[in-house]
Design an enzyme around this catalytic site. Sequence first.
Site, PDB file in Angstrom:
ATOM      1  N   CYS A   2       0.825  -1.202   0.000  1.00 41.29           N
ATOM      2  CA  CYS A   2       0.000   0.000   0.000  1.00 41.29           C
ATOM      3  C   CYS A   2       0.864   1.259   0.000  1.00 41.29           C
ATOM      4  O   CYS A   2       1.913   1.306   0.640  1.00 41.29           O
ATOM      5  CB  CYS A   2      -0.955   0.093   1.180  1.00 41.29           C
ATOM      6  SG  CYS A   2      -2.018  -1.325   1.348  1.00 41.29           S
ATOM      7  N   TRP A  74      -2.543  -2.883  -1.658  1.00 43.24           N
ATOM      8  CA  TRP A  74      -2.068  -4.254  -1.823  1.00 43.24           C
ATOM      9  C   TRP A  74      -2.772  -5.014  -0.699  1.00 43.24           C
ATOM     10  O   TRP A  74      -2.429  -4.857   0.476  1.00 43.24           O
ATOM     11  CB  TRP A  74      -0.552  -4.302  -1.668  1.00 43.24           C
ATOM     12  CG  TRP A  74       0.074  -5.629  -1.935  1.00 43.24           C
ATOM     13  CD1 TRP A  74       0.485  -6.113  -3.134  1.00 43.24           C
ATOM     14  CD2 TRP A  74       0.411  -6.636  -0.969  1.00 43.24           C
ATOM     15  NE1 TRP A  74       1.042  -7.362  -2.985  1.00 43.24           N
ATOM     16  CE2 TRP A  74       1.012  -7.704  -1.666  1.00 43.24           C
ATOM     17  CE3 TRP A  74       0.258  -6.759   0.411  1.00 43.24           C
ATOM     18  CZ2 TRP A  74       1.447  -8.864  -1.032  1.00 43.24           C
ATOM     19  CZ3 TRP A  74       0.697  -7.909   1.040  1.00 43.24           C
ATOM     20  CH2 TRP A  74       1.292  -8.943   0.316  1.00 43.24           C
ATOM     21  N   ASN A 100      -1.617   2.202   5.686  1.00 41.38           N
ATOM     22  CA  ASN A 100      -0.730   1.139   5.207  1.00 41.38           C
ATOM     23  C   ASN A 100      -0.236   0.390   6.431  1.00 41.38           C
ATOM     24  O   ASN A 100       0.389   0.988   7.305  1.00 41.38           O
ATOM     25  CB  ASN A 100       0.449   1.761   4.445  1.00 41.38           C
ATOM     26  CG  ASN A 100       1.559   0.762   4.179  1.00 41.38           C
ATOM     27  OD1 ASN A 100       1.286  -0.437   4.015  1.00 41.38           O
ATOM     28  ND2 ASN A 100       2.791   1.228   4.128  1.00 41.38           N
ATOM     29  N   GLY A 101      -0.552  -0.900   6.506  1.00 44.29           N
ATOM     30  CA  GLY A 101      -0.121  -1.686   7.661  1.00 44.29           C
ATOM     31  C   GLY A 101      -1.173  -2.724   8.000  1.00 44.29           C
ATOM     32  O   GLY A 101      -2.071  -3.003   7.198  1.00 44.29           O
ATOM     33  N   GLU A 481      18.835 -15.239  -9.534  1.00 46.64           N
ATOM     34  CA  GLU A 481      18.277 -13.921  -9.827  1.00 46.64           C
ATOM     35  C   GLU A 481      17.581 -13.912 -11.196  1.00 46.64           C
ATOM     36  O   GLU A 481      16.513 -13.324 -11.351  1.00 46.64           O
ATOM     37  CB  GLU A 481      19.400 -12.866  -9.751  1.00 46.64           C
ATOM     38  CG  GLU A 481      19.005 -11.455 -10.077  1.00 46.64           C
ATOM     39  CD  GLU A 481      17.918 -10.848  -9.194  1.00 46.64           C
ATOM     40  OE1 GLU A 481      17.516 -11.473  -8.199  1.00 46.64           O
ATOM     41  OE2 GLU A 481      17.435  -9.761  -9.531  1.00 46.64           O
ATOM     42  N   LYS A 485      13.684 -12.998 -11.702  1.00 43.74           N
ATOM     43  CA  LYS A 485      13.230 -11.920 -12.590  1.00 43.74           C
ATOM     44  C   LYS A 485      12.164 -12.450 -13.542  1.00 43.74           C
ATOM     45  O   LYS A 485      11.139 -11.828 -13.733  1.00 43.74           O
ATOM     46  CB  LYS A 485      14.387 -11.320 -13.417  1.00 43.74           C
ATOM     47  CG  LYS A 485      15.360 -10.429 -12.685  1.00 43.74           C
ATOM     48  CD  LYS A 485      14.822  -9.095 -12.256  1.00 43.74           C
ATOM     49  CE  LYS A 485      14.191  -9.158 -10.899  1.00 43.74           C
ATOM     50  NZ  LYS A 485      15.002  -8.880  -9.745  1.00 43.74           N
ATOM     51  N   GLU A 488       8.859 -13.248 -11.689  1.00 36.77           N
ATOM     52  CA  GLU A 488       8.168 -12.056 -11.192  1.00 36.77           C
ATOM     53  C   GLU A 488       7.387 -11.332 -12.268  1.00 36.77           C
ATOM     54  O   GLU A 488       6.266 -10.914 -12.043  1.00 36.77           O
ATOM     55  CB  GLU A 488       9.196 -11.037 -10.662  1.00 36.77           C
ATOM     56  CG  GLU A 488       9.697 -11.287  -9.302  1.00 36.77           C
ATOM     57  CD  GLU A 488      10.550 -10.121  -8.822  1.00 36.77           C
ATOM     58  OE1 GLU A 488      10.202  -9.541  -7.797  1.00 36.77           O
ATOM     59  OE2 GLU A 488      11.564  -9.782  -9.468  1.00 36.77           O
ATOM     60  N   HIS A 504      21.088 -34.123  -9.897  1.00 38.15           N
ATOM     61  CA  HIS A 504      20.548 -34.753  -8.688  1.00 38.15           C
ATOM     62  C   HIS A 504      19.029 -34.611  -8.614  1.00 38.15           C
ATOM     63  O   HIS A 504      18.451 -34.783  -7.553  1.00 38.15           O
ATOM     64  CB  HIS A 504      21.210 -34.155  -7.447  1.00 38.15           C
ATOM     65  CG  HIS A 504      22.692 -34.367  -7.428  1.00 38.15           C
ATOM     66  ND1 HIS A 504      23.257 -35.588  -7.126  1.00 38.15           N
ATOM     67  CD2 HIS A 504      23.715 -33.534  -7.735  1.00 38.15           C
ATOM     68  CE1 HIS A 504      24.576 -35.482  -7.230  1.00 38.15           C
ATOM     69  NE2 HIS A 504      24.882 -34.250  -7.600  1.00 38.15           N
ATOM     70  N   LYS A 604       6.574  -3.449  -4.178  1.00 41.36           N
ATOM     71  CA  LYS A 604       7.992  -3.132  -4.199  1.00 41.36           C
ATOM     72  C   LYS A 604       8.617  -3.220  -2.816  1.00 41.36           C
ATOM     73  O   LYS A 604       9.724  -3.684  -2.634  1.00 41.36           O
ATOM     74  CB  LYS A 604       8.147  -1.706  -4.748  1.00 41.36           C
ATOM     75  CG  LYS A 604       9.569  -1.206  -4.790  1.00 41.36           C
ATOM     76  CD  LYS A 604      10.260  -1.691  -6.018  1.00 41.36           C
ATOM     77  CE  LYS A 604      11.699  -1.281  -6.111  1.00 41.36           C
ATOM     78  NZ  LYS A 604      12.454  -2.260  -6.894  1.00 41.36           N
TER      79      LYS A 604
HETATM   80  O1  M6R Z   1      13.913  -3.442  -0.638  1.00 40.38           O
HETATM   81  P1  M6R Z   1      14.564  -4.779  -0.416  1.00 40.38           P
HETATM   82  O2  M6R Z   1      15.828  -4.935  -1.160  1.00 40.38           O
HETATM   83  O3  M6R Z   1      14.731  -5.094   1.050  1.00 40.38           O
HETATM   84  O4  M6R Z   1      13.523  -5.817  -0.990  1.00 40.38           O
HETATM   85  C1  M6R Z   1      13.744  -7.194  -0.885  1.00 40.38           C
HETATM   86  C2  M6R Z   1      12.810  -7.955  -1.787  1.00 40.38           C
HETATM   87  O5  M6R Z   1      11.484  -7.742  -1.420  1.00 40.38           O
HETATM   88  C3  M6R Z   1      12.991  -7.569  -3.256  1.00 40.38           C
HETATM   89  O6  M6R Z   1      14.309  -7.747  -3.674  1.00 40.38           O
HETATM   90  C4  M6R Z   1      12.073  -8.406  -4.141  1.00 40.38           C
HETATM   91  O7  M6R Z   1      12.473  -9.743  -4.145  1.00 40.38           O
HETATM   92  C5  M6R Z   1      12.009  -7.810  -5.540  1.00 40.38           C
HETATM   93  N1  M6R Z   1      10.680  -7.936  -6.044  1.00 40.38           N
HETATM   94  C6  M6R Z   1      12.947  -8.476  -6.483  1.00 40.38           C
HETATM   95  O8  M6R Z   1      12.833  -8.057  -7.789  1.00 40.38           O
END
Ligand code: M6R
Length: 609
Positions: A2, A74, A100-101, A481, A485, A488, A504, A604
């Site tokens: 949020c 969210w 937000n919370g 990673e 990506k 996501e 394995h 985010k």
């Molecule tokens: O702001 P932060 O680096 O602490 O966030 C950690 C994760 O939430 C963040 O990296 C998340 O996995 C992203 N969506 C990756 O693209």
Amino acid sequence: MCGIIGYIGNSKAAPILIEGLKRLEYRGYDSAGISTIDKNNIIVEKDIGKINEIENKINFSGLDGNIGISHCRWATHGSVTKENAHPHLDCSGNISIVHNGIIENFSELKQKLIKNGHKFSSSTDTEVIAHLIEDNYNGDIEKATRNALKQIEGSYALGVICSKEPDKLIAARNESPLILGLGKDENFIASDVPAILKYTNKVIYLENNEMAVLTKNNYLIKDINGNKINKKIVEIDWDSELAEKSGYEHFMLKEIHEQPRAITETLNGRIENGNINIKEELNLSNEELQKISRIVIVACGTSWHAALVGEFMLEELAKIPVEIEYASEFRYRNPVINENTLVIAISQSGETADTLSAIREAKKRNTKVVSIVNVKGSSISRESDSVLYTYAGPEIGVASTKAFTAQLVVLYLFTLFMSGLKKSLDDEKIKELLEKLRKLPLQMETLLNDNKEIKRISDIYKDKHNALFLGRGVNFPIALEGALKLKEVSYIHAEGYPAAEMKHGPIALIDKNMPVVFIATKDIYTYKKVLGNIQEIKARDGIVIAIATEGDEEIKKIADYVIEIPKTLYILSSILAVIPLQLLAYYVATDRNLDPDKPRNLSKSVTVE
Ligand code: M6R
């Protein structure tokens, strides 16, 4: 998790709120709403969907009034419906709030309020706050909010307006981030800086259990008991341009292309005459640094992948034993750390609740915490003993890209600094390793300027349902990673594995439909073995896409597609190798008509545990 923004001033509030909300949309985009006060009446408009979609139905910006609050959601409590979207009103319709919370005791509060005659119109935890404030209202919205908050357990960043006091905007914070933005004859509240950067770069970070009362030309900060607090004003040095798309179709693409600049900024002033100039930022005495015998790195998601690369760097070069922990697990175990352990916390946002909790756990055990953070003044930066900032600029795309490579650069600098201190490398060697680092921004430019092959691959494989990403050594985290990506932003199921681990188990998945992305850069350690792993995939008809070092003719003979990256040190190859994987994920998402800046279900900044 949020996003909220509030405005009070002389301008029409609605357009400012909606524009700001669009910059916070990375925090939540299942619904959005706005509330203003016009001629002593609260107006509320809200709906489900992304802001642009809602704007096609509702003329948000048309709302009148010089004070208002808005929210992008969210969902946590209550499904995605118009009723559950914020703002929420009390029964009288005089008090409007955005939140937000998570209110943990909302259920029992709700029962009590219902017994007292309050009528609820949503199934959110948030709505109880509006009714609690109403219950406590006696002509003073500040006091009513304070008394309501005393009954609440949980986390909140809160914005409150009241039609009976249209010259006051109330803000409060506990555990969820909230800033005040101070302008000329106008003031703001927001979950994050990009929302208000166009209007002011002067911000105050609210701490837990702090409240603020904003008028158009003043602000007052108090604790939950009403005691006045003086707080430092922080000047943000981000250029507001960085929070715009600047001609790119998506923030994700723009941020991928910003990596050379992000790295240059992150290095700026930190290398002088072949020396690493981070001692002052580290804020640890020589004695404290010398006694570090073990490092534990805590992080989540992409930052956790950066930590894995950091482990490789620190063990390889500085010879310090390192352990990597998921921040979310760290505090629920009994971590064995002491005053000889250094905890490093990595976070782009500096607000990730799990990472923040891990830091608090470490500090309880008297362990020094150095954080690697992108957002100046964020909660993690404030609670750590010292901060090594990444200067990637605001990262708005939900998928982390430029922050990741900037984190790797800081980890490399820290590694070389510790190598010098621990004498695991001599000065000449450190200088040589720094020279390679300096070349990275230019090498990144080259890589970014030639992405036709990646686009071609994405066009061919965009409809696949699964993908594997394999790498070894420093490039195993890059495989993780790359898979993250792709998952996501394209919703294609993808897994990352150490290349040799494949036999394995995961090898059972290989057939002619399975694309396998290998990070197979040349090195003296495992390159030959990785070639062997590629052969194993080809023998089972898998499709091999290899990220390889430029000029590698051998790999071209066995892989179906080769994407070349410039030659660099093996340990730095991870910083270059991730770029084609970011682009691949981006192109696959856009080929599938998905919005990579706002992947479904994600936020985010994950500010709840
Ligand atoms: O702001 P932060 O680096 O602490 O966030 C950690 C994760 O939430 C963040 O990296 C998340 O996995 C992203 N969506 C990756 O693209």
